[in-house]
Design a protein around this motif. Structure first.
Motif, PDB file in Angstrom:
ATOM      1  N   SER A  68      -4.778   6.348   4.489  1.00 40.61           N
ATOM      2  CA  SER A  68      -3.546   6.107   4.980  1.00 40.61           C
ATOM      3  C   SER A  68      -2.817   7.404   5.500  1.00 40.61           C
ATOM      4  CB  SER A  68      -2.347   5.372   4.098  1.00 40.61           C
ATOM      5  OG  SER A  68      -1.242   5.124   4.712  1.00 40.61           O
TER       6      SER A  68
ATOM      7  N   LEU B 104      -6.852   3.267  -2.512  1.00 42.20           N
ATOM      8  CA  LEU B 104      -6.009   3.745  -1.206  1.00 42.20           C
ATOM      9  C   LEU B 104      -6.018   5.041  -1.478  1.00 42.20           C
ATOM     10  CD1 LEU B 104      -3.870   3.160   0.949  1.00 42.20           C
ATOM     11  CD2 LEU B 104      -2.095   3.387  -0.802  1.00 42.20           C
TER      12      LEU B 104
ATOM     13  N   LEU C 233      -6.486  -0.581  -5.930  1.00 34.55           N
ATOM     14  CA  LEU C 233      -5.657  -1.632  -5.823  1.00 34.55           C
ATOM     15  C   LEU C 233      -5.979  -2.950  -6.225  1.00 34.55           C
ATOM     16  CD1 LEU C 233      -5.039  -0.751  -1.956  1.00 34.55           C
ATOM     17  CD2 LEU C 233      -3.388  -0.195  -3.830  1.00 34.55           C
TER      18      LEU C 233
ATOM     19  N   CYS D  48       0.920  -1.227   0.027  1.00 40.92           N
ATOM     20  CA  CYS D  48      -0.045  -0.032  -0.170  1.00 40.92           C
ATOM     21  C   CYS D  48       0.854   1.411   0.029  1.00 40.92           C
ATOM     22  CB  CYS D  48      -0.890   0.025   1.252  1.00 40.92           C
ATOM     23  SG  CYS D  48      -2.383  -1.215   1.029  1.00 40.92           S
TER      24      CYS D  48
END
Length: 454
Positions: free
Chosen positions: A357, A54, A45, A32
């Protein structure tokens, strides 16, 4: 900051090169992060029927967590985690989540956090007494393991007060270890067909059931104590007695169980991991460690730090903030899109799995100067501007900002200040520290350090 705007004609999200399922199986976190570096802050992804995206561009993150938050729920991507946490704050949505947030809020009032600070002081004092033989002999101690032990004791006493003796504490810690490990293995099962058995599933369920028995027994005992007039100031008592201001409802035992699981599991390693990483960074940056000790000595004048000292321990707080930038306790969050949406120039379909993230955002040179450097002063008031604030979200954003953020920051700041007051800390000889993703992001083999009394 690089600014992303909504597109008049949305375009498909670019996909990653290679075979994502193979790479995810080998190293999901590394895969990732590589995808984030190669992408524009949003990358696809999956392949075939699985749609996963992501997200790391701050503008896209804000859109998902704030601007159009109602479209991004804790959907099926959370099923592996929901098996343990039930329908607690971390996993619920909509009106039910709002109700639970109202009921939970008093348990995280500043008065409760101030009371918890006394538990932190006692816990660190007792732990340091146990370190004495290793300190005298120059034997390394594992700062990660010790931080976890301290954090667990703080959480247990804050949650349950005096109801948890040493034997039960050890049992709860063992069960939590097993549940946490099971959650970690199941994070990525949304990529696996539902008919395919996953390793450790039966053991995961058994650990949850055993922890259930412990938690329900504690709830029953506390209800009985409250009914007999034995008032307590711990979080469990507060949650049992909490009434919804709009409906007058209280939480059922099942809902109490889910919220206790959430507090316990979410706080199990997160703060402790942050403390361990802070000492790793301070060992590698002796000038910052010297400034920390100087501030602690000047503010505290030899007395143990307390809650009221935190506003004066400004450099200590910057160390905490910079540590959570470089090593956010939970480096990825998960959502599911409800309907089709446009994020920046990209089209996101309904029913997609979304991975946000903070780790990728916090390390992105488009949004941070020299992002790999440990620089606590980037959180000084004259530098921590709107650009930095948008690109920093270790505890989430918007209405889903983690309710436990003030508690986690208080524990971390007090632990770091107390240890800095008593010891000089250096990494044990020959130790190579590497990161490891296991729901949290932690030193893979612990953090052996040498403590020298000051």
């Amino acid at each position: 900051m690089s600014t992303a705007t909504q597109a008049d004609t949305p375009v498909p999200v670019p996909g990653v090169r290679g075979v994502p399922f193979v790479a995810l199986a080998r190293d999901p976190f590394g895969f990732c992060m590589k995808a984030a570096r190669e992408g524009d802050g949003l990358v696809r992804l999956g392949a075939g029927p699985v749609r996963a995206y992501l997200v790391s561009h701050p503008d896209y993150v804000r859109h998902i967590l704030v601007g159009n938050a109602a479209n991004y729920v804790k959907g099926s991507i959370m099923d592996g985690i929901r098996l343990a946490l039930g329908n607690g704050l971390f996993t619920s949505d909509g009106a039910f989540w709002r109700r639970q947030r109202r009921l939970m809020q008093p348990a995280f009032h500043s008065r409760q956090i101030q009371r918890m600070a006394e538990t932190v002081r006692e816990t660190v004092r007792d732990s340091m007494a146990g370190w004495a033989p290793a300190v005298t002999n120059g034997t390394p101690i594992d700062m990660l393991r010790e931080s976890v032990r301290m954090n667990i004791r703080i959480i247990l006493e804050t949650l349950f007060g005096t109801a948890v003796d040493e034997e039960r504490s050890v049992r709860l810690l063992d069960l939590t270890d097993r549940v946490f490990a099971g959650m970690t293995r199941r994070v990525w099962t949304f990529f696996v067909p539902s008919w395919l058995p996953t390793p450790g599933a039966a053991a995961y369920r058994r650990a949850i059931e055993a922890l259930d028995q412990e938690i329900y027994a504690l709830i029953a005992a506390r209800r009985a104590a409250l009914a007999s007039g034995d008032a307590q100031a711990d979080l469990l008592s507060i949650l049992i007695q909490a009434e919804d201001s709009e409906t007058g409802e209280r939480m059922s035992d099942c809902q109490l169980r889910d919220e206790i699981f959430t507090i316990f599991i979410a706080g199990y390693e997160s703060t402790a991991t942050g403390v361990a990483w802070a000492w790793h960074l301070l060992c590698r940056n002796p000038e910052a460690a010297t400034r920390l000790r100087e501030e602690v000595d000047r503010v505290l004048s030899g007395r143990a730090p307390g809650y009221d000292d935190l506003t004066e321990l400004t450099y200590t707080r910057r160390i905490v903030d910079e540590t959570f930038r470089l090593y956010p306790a939970f480096p990825m969050y998960f959502r599911g899109s409800v309907e089709d949406d446009v994020v920046g120039p990209y089209a996101i379909p309904g029913g997609a799995n979304i991975i946000l993230s903070p780790y990728a955002t916090h390390h992105d040179p488009r949004f941070w100067d020299d992002p790999e450097a440990f620089d606590p002063d980037r959180f000084a008031p004259d530098r921590h501007d709107s650009r930095a604030r948008e690109a920093y979200y270790p505890f989430g954003k918007g209405q889903r900002l983690c309710i436990g953020e003030p508690m986690a920051l208080t524990i971390a700041q007090l632990l770091i200040a107390t240890i800095a007051q008593a010891y000089e800390v250096r990494t044990a000889p020959g130790v190579q520290v590497t990161g490891h993703y296991a729901m949290t992001y932690q030193p893979k083999h612990g953090l052996p350090v040498i403590l020298t009394p000051r």
